[in-house]
Design an enzyme around this catalytic site. Structure first.
Site, PDB file in Angstrom:
ATOM      1  N   CYS A  37       0.834  -1.189   0.000  1.00  0.00           N
ATOM      2  CA  CYS A  37       0.000   0.000   0.000  1.00  0.00           C
ATOM      3  C   CYS A  37       0.874   1.245   0.000  1.00  0.00           C
ATOM      4  O   CYS A  37       2.088   1.169   0.095  1.00  0.00           O
ATOM      5  CB  CYS A  37      -0.907  -0.010   1.220  1.00  0.00           C
ATOM      6  N   ARG A  42       1.208   0.890  -7.574  1.00  0.00           N
ATOM      7  CA  ARG A  42       1.327  -0.198  -6.594  1.00  0.00           C
ATOM      8  C   ARG A  42       0.097  -1.096  -6.573  1.00  0.00           C
ATOM      9  O   ARG A  42       0.157  -2.213  -6.082  1.00  0.00           O
ATOM     10  CB  ARG A  42       1.526   0.390  -5.189  1.00  0.00           C
ATOM     11  N   TRP A  92      -4.698  -1.984  -0.331  1.00  0.00           N
ATOM     12  CA  TRP A  92      -5.104  -3.233  -0.984  1.00  0.00           C
ATOM     13  C   TRP A  92      -5.550  -4.183   0.115  1.00  0.00           C
ATOM     14  O   TRP A  92      -4.826  -4.438   1.059  1.00  0.00           O
ATOM     15  CB  TRP A  92      -3.961  -3.851  -1.781  1.00  0.00           C
ATOM     16  N   ASN A  94       0.778   0.476   6.502  1.00  0.00           N
ATOM     17  CA  ASN A  94       1.159  -0.515   5.500  1.00  0.00           C
ATOM     18  C   ASN A  94       1.697  -1.740   6.219  1.00  0.00           C
ATOM     19  O   ASN A  94       2.386  -1.613   7.229  1.00  0.00           O
ATOM     20  CB  ASN A  94       2.258   0.017   4.577  1.00  0.00           C
ATOM     21  N   GLY A  95       1.455  -2.931   5.659  1.00  0.00           N
ATOM     22  CA  GLY A  95       1.989  -4.142   6.259  1.00  0.00           C
ATOM     23  C   GLY A  95       0.903  -5.030   6.819  1.00  0.00           C
ATOM     24  O   GLY A  95      -0.294  -4.810   6.610  1.00  0.00           O
ATOM     25  N   GLU A  98      15.051 -21.287 -13.210  1.00  0.00           N
ATOM     26  CA  GLU A  98      15.016 -19.824 -13.169  1.00  0.00           C
ATOM     27  C   GLU A  98      15.942 -19.278 -12.081  1.00  0.00           C
ATOM     28  O   GLU A  98      16.629 -18.272 -12.271  1.00  0.00           O
ATOM     29  CB  GLU A  98      13.578 -19.345 -12.931  1.00  0.00           C
ATOM     30  N   LYS A 143      19.112 -16.670 -12.648  1.00  0.00           N
ATOM     31  CA  LYS A 143      19.299 -15.391 -11.953  1.00  0.00           C
ATOM     32  C   LYS A 143      20.677 -15.308 -11.314  1.00  0.00           C
ATOM     33  O   LYS A 143      21.356 -14.293 -11.383  1.00  0.00           O
ATOM     34  CB  LYS A 143      18.217 -15.213 -10.875  1.00  0.00           C
ATOM     35  N   GLU A 187      23.357 -14.955 -13.997  1.00  0.00           N
ATOM     36  CA  GLU A 187      23.242 -13.699 -14.737  1.00  0.00           C
ATOM     37  C   GLU A 187      23.970 -12.546 -14.061  1.00  0.00           C
ATOM     38  O   GLU A 187      24.653 -11.762 -14.723  1.00  0.00           O
ATOM     39  CB  GLU A 187      21.763 -13.303 -14.872  1.00  0.00           C
ATOM     40  N   HIS A 205      22.847 -38.763 -11.956  1.00  0.00           N
ATOM     41  CA  HIS A 205      23.156 -39.427 -13.228  1.00  0.00           C
ATOM     42  C   HIS A 205      24.248 -38.664 -13.982  1.00  0.00           C
ATOM     43  O   HIS A 205      24.085 -38.324 -15.154  1.00  0.00           O
ATOM     44  CB  HIS A 205      21.894 -39.555 -14.086  1.00  0.00           C
ATOM     45  N   LYS A 247      18.736  -5.654 -21.695  1.00  0.00           N
ATOM     46  CA  LYS A 247      17.365  -5.861 -21.246  1.00  0.00           C
ATOM     47  C   LYS A 247      16.483  -6.404 -22.366  1.00  0.00           C
ATOM     48  O   LYS A 247      15.686  -7.305 -22.162  1.00  0.00           O
ATOM     49  CB  LYS A 247      16.782  -4.546 -20.714  1.00  0.00           C
TER      50      LYS A 247
END
Length: 603
Positions: free
Chosen positions: A2, A27, A73, A99-100, A480, A484, A487, A503, A598
Site C-alpha cells: 500500500c 502499486r 489493498w 502498510n503491512g 530460473e 538469476k 546472470e 546421473h 534488457k
C-alpha cells in the site's frame, strides 16, 4: 504494498496528499482515504476504488495544514470504505494509516480490547484502538502509548499516527515496510516511496526498523526503543526522468523484487470486472479453449515462466501445453497439432528470436497471443491478441517481476479458459483469490531480506559454482533460480531435476559446493530430500527452500502456503534475493551484468 503520504506545516495538505497518492497508483489498491485538519476543522474522507473517486469527494472548502493519506489493498477485511484507511480510534482522538500485516492482531484484540466493537475487519483498526487504550488505561502520552504498542506488535508495518488534540505532529514508525521522511522549509513530509513527494522535496531521511519518529513542521526527532535520540544525516534523492522509477533503492532489481506483490494485485485489479469475473476478450478466451494444443514460445526467464505455468494450464483447462525455446523452434519447428494456439511470453515485446517464430505462425494462419509488459511493442502489434502485464517499468536486466507477472497473467487466462471448457469442474480454481494469497506470501518473503543476505554471505560469498535442484514445478523454478544467480553474480549455477543430479553431474560436487533444494510438493519432497542427502555425503553445503507444511527442523527458508499450482510465485522470490545479494556482496553492478541487455533484438 500500500501507499502512505503525509505532510505537516503546509496549506492544502489534502491536495499534496492526493497528488502523492496518485504517484503511488502503480502499486495497486482498492480504496483510498485521507485525514487533514487545521486549527478550526478536521476532515476524514474515504473512498472505495480509484483515487479520482476520493478527489471527487474532497470539497472545495476542505483545507488542512496537517494530514495523512493512504491507498489500501485489502488483506484483512473486504474492500470497502469502512475498511479503508485512515482508521480512527473509538474515542475519536487518534487517526492511523498503516502498510503491512500485523500477525498477532487477534491476540492483541483479545488481550487488550476484549468486548470492544469494531467498525471494520482490519488489523489497523485494532492497532489504533490499542494505542488509545494505552493512553486511557495507563495514562500515557501519545508517543509513549505508540511506543508501547510497537513493543507488543508482531509483523510488518509502516505507521503514521495523528492525535487530533496535537494538530501539529505526526508520529511515525516502521518495521520491514518502507517509509521515509522528506524535509522541506517550514514543513516536512512522510511517504512510503520518495516518488510520491518529489514535487515537494528531494531531501530525505531514512528511518530504521523499530525507531519512533516525531515529525512537526520545523523538526524531525528520531528515537530508538530506549528513548535515545538518533542523529542521522539527510540525503538528496538524485532522480531524473530515466531514473525516477527507482526511487531511493540502490538498484532497480531490488525495487522490482519488492514490487512483485503489488504486481499480483495490479493484475487482479486490471483483469477483474465489477462482478468479480475475468475481464478478458472473450474471442481470445474462446480461441484458446477451442485449441487442441497450446504452444508457449519464449526465451530465457520468460521460457522458465512458461514451464512454471504449464502444469497449471493443463490441470485447469485439460489442454496439452508445450513450452518451446524461440531460438530453437523457429528453425526446427516440430510437427504441430491440428488446432494449435501460440502464446508468446516476452517482457519487452521486442525479442527477435520470438518474433521470427511469430512471423512464421502468422504466415501459417495460426492464432497467437503476446503476453508482454510493453504496450505497442512489436510482438504486441503483430500477434492477433495482446495481454499486458501492467508490472510497471522493469529496468534491471535480470527480470524478476515480469517472470511472476507472466505466471499470474497465465493463471488469470487459465481460469477464463477453464470456465468455458468445464465450468463445474474448474469452479474451484479462483485465480483472483489465489493470487491475493500468493501476493501476501510473496510480501512475507521480500520482508526476509536481512536473513537471506546473511544466508548468502554464509553459503555463497566465495563459491564459483552452485546447483539448484527440485522436482516437477520445483525443477522449473530451480532453472530460473540458477539463471538469476549466474546472470548477475557470475557464479556458475545450474538448475537440475533433482533425480538427475546423480546421473552424472554429481561428479562436480566437492567439499563446500552449495546445493539449494526447492521442495513444495508432498509427493516428490521426500525424494528431493534424499537427493540432498546424497550431495551432503559428498561434501556439499545444502540449503532447503520448503513450503511451510513440508518444513522440518533445520530447513533454512520456509515458504508461506499458497495454491499448489502457484507455488512458483512464492518459491522464486528468495532465489531472486539470493542472486541479488550474491551479486551485491561481490561488488558488481546488479542492474547491468556484463554482456547482457534488457531487450534482445538480435537472433
Amino acid at each position: 504494498m500500500c501507499g502512505i503520504v503525509g505532510i505537516v506545516g503546509k496549506d492544502h495538505a489534502e491536495q499534496i496528499i492526493i497528488n502523492g497518492l496518485q504517484r503511488l497508483e502503480y502499486r495497486g489498491y482498492d480504496s483510498a482515504g485521507l485525514f487533514v485538519s487545521d486549527e478550526k476543522q478536521e476532515y476524514l474522507i474515504k473512498s472505495q476504488g480509484r483515487i479520482k473517486n476520493l478527489q471527487e469527494k474532497v470539497a472545495n472548502d476542505v483545507n488542512g495544514t496537517i494530514g495523512i493519506g493512504h491507498t489500501r489493498w485489502a488483506t484483512h477485511g473486504k474492500p470497502s470504505e469502512e475498511n479503508a484507511h485512515p482508521h480512527t480510534s473509538q474515542n475519536g482522538k487518534l487517526v492511523l494509516v498503516h502498510n503491512g500485516v500485523i500477525e498477532n492482531f487477534e491476540e492483541l484484540s483479545q488481550k487488550y480490547l476484549a468486548g470492544e466493537i469494531f467498525y471494520g475487519q482490519t488489523d489497523t483498526e485494532i492497532v489504533v484502538n490499542l494505542i488509545a487504550s494505552f493512553m486511557e488505561n495507563d495514562g500515557l502520552s501519545t508517543k509513549a502509548a505508540f511506543k508501547k504498542a510497537i513493543t507488543v506488535i508482531r509483523g510488518s508495518y509502516a505507521f503514521a499516527l495523528v492525535n487530533k488534540d496535537e494538530p501539529e505532529t505526526i508520529y511515525v514508525a516502521k518495521n520491514k515496510s518502507p517509509l521515509l521522511i522528506g524535509l522541506g522549509t517550514d514543513f516536512n513530509v512522510i511517504a512510503s516511496d520518495a516518488l510520491a513527494v518529489l514535487d515537494q522535496t528531494h531531501e530525505f531521511v531514512e528511518i530504521a526498523d523499530n525507531e519512533l519518529v516525531t515529525v512537526t513542521a520545523d523538526k524531525v526527532i528520531i528515537e530508538n526503543q530506549d528513548g535515545e535520540t538518533i542523529q542521522r544525516d539527510s540525503y538528496e534523492a538524485q532522480l531524473d526522468a530515466s531514473d525516477i522509477e527507482k526511487g531511493t533503492y540502490p538498484f532497480y532489481m531490488l525495487k522490482e523484487i519488492d514490487e512483485q506483490p503489488t504486481v499480483m494485485r495490479k493484475l487482479t485489479q486490471e483483469y477483474r470486472d465489477d462482478q468479480g469475473n475475468v475481464n478478458i476478450d472473450q474471442e481470445l478466451v474462446k480461441e484458446v479453449a477451442d485449441s487442441d494444443r497450446i504452444y508457449i514460445v519464449a526465451c530465457g526467464t520468460s521460457y522458465n515462466a512458461g514451464w512454471a505455468a504449464k502444469s497449471l494450464i493443463e490441470t485447469v483447462t485439460q489442454i496439452p501445453v508445450e513450452v518451446q525455446l524461440s531460438s530453437e523452434f523457429g528453425y526446427n519447428m516440430p510437427l504441430l497439432s491440428k488446432k494449435p494456439f501460440f502464446i508468446f511470453l516476452t517482457q519487452s515485446g521486442e525479442t527477435a528470436d520470438s518474433r521470427q517464430v511469430l512471423v512464421q505462425t502468422n504466415r501459417l494462419g495460426f492464432p497467437s497471443l503476446t503476453i508482454t509488459n510493453v504496450a505497442g511493442s512489436t510482438l504486441s502489434r503483430e500477434a492477433k491478441y495482446t495481454l499486458l502485464l501492467h508490472a510497471g517499468p522493469e529496468i534491471a536486466v535480470a527480470s524478476t517481476k515480469a517472470y511472476t507477472a507472466q505466471i499470474a497473467m497465465l493463471a488469470i487466462l487459465t481460469q477464463a479458459v477453464g470456465e468455458i471448457k468445464d465450468k463445474k469442474a474448474n469452479a474451484s480454481f479462483d485465480a483472483f483469490h489465489e493470487l491475493s494469497i500468493a501476493a501476501a506470501g510473496m510480501e512475507a518473503m521480500v520482508d526476509e531480506k536481512d536473513y537471506l543476505a546473511n544466508l548468502v554471505e554464509q553459503y555463497l560469498s566465495t563459491t564459483r559454482n552452485a546447483f539448484y535442484i527440485g522436482r516437477g514445478n520445483d525443477y522449473h523454478v530451480a532453472s530460473e533460480a540458477a539463471l538469476k544467480l549466474k546472470e548477475i553474480s557470475y557464479v556458475q549455477a545450474e538448475g537440475f531435476a533433482a533425480g538427475e543430479l546423480k546421473h552424472g553431474t554429481i561428479a562436480l560436487i566437492e567439499e563446500g559446493t552449495p546445493v539449494l533444494g526447492i521442495i513444495t510438493d508432498d509427493k516428490t519432497g521426500p525424494h528431493t530430500r534424499g537427493n540432498l542427502k546424497e550431495v551432503e555425503s559428498r561434501g556439499a553445503n545444502t540449503i532447503v527452500i520448503v513450503s511451510e507444511d513440508l518444513a522440518r527442523e533445520g530447513d533454512q527458508v520456509v515458504l508461506p502456503m499458497v495454491h499448489p499450482l502457484l507455488t512458483s510465485l512464492v518459491s522464486v522470490v528468495p532465489t531472486q534475493l539470493i542472486a541479488y545479494y550474491a551479486s551485491m556482496q561481490r561488488g558488481y553492478d546488479v542492474d547491468k551484468p556484463r554482456n547482457l541487455a534488457k531487450s534482445v533484438t538480435v537472433e
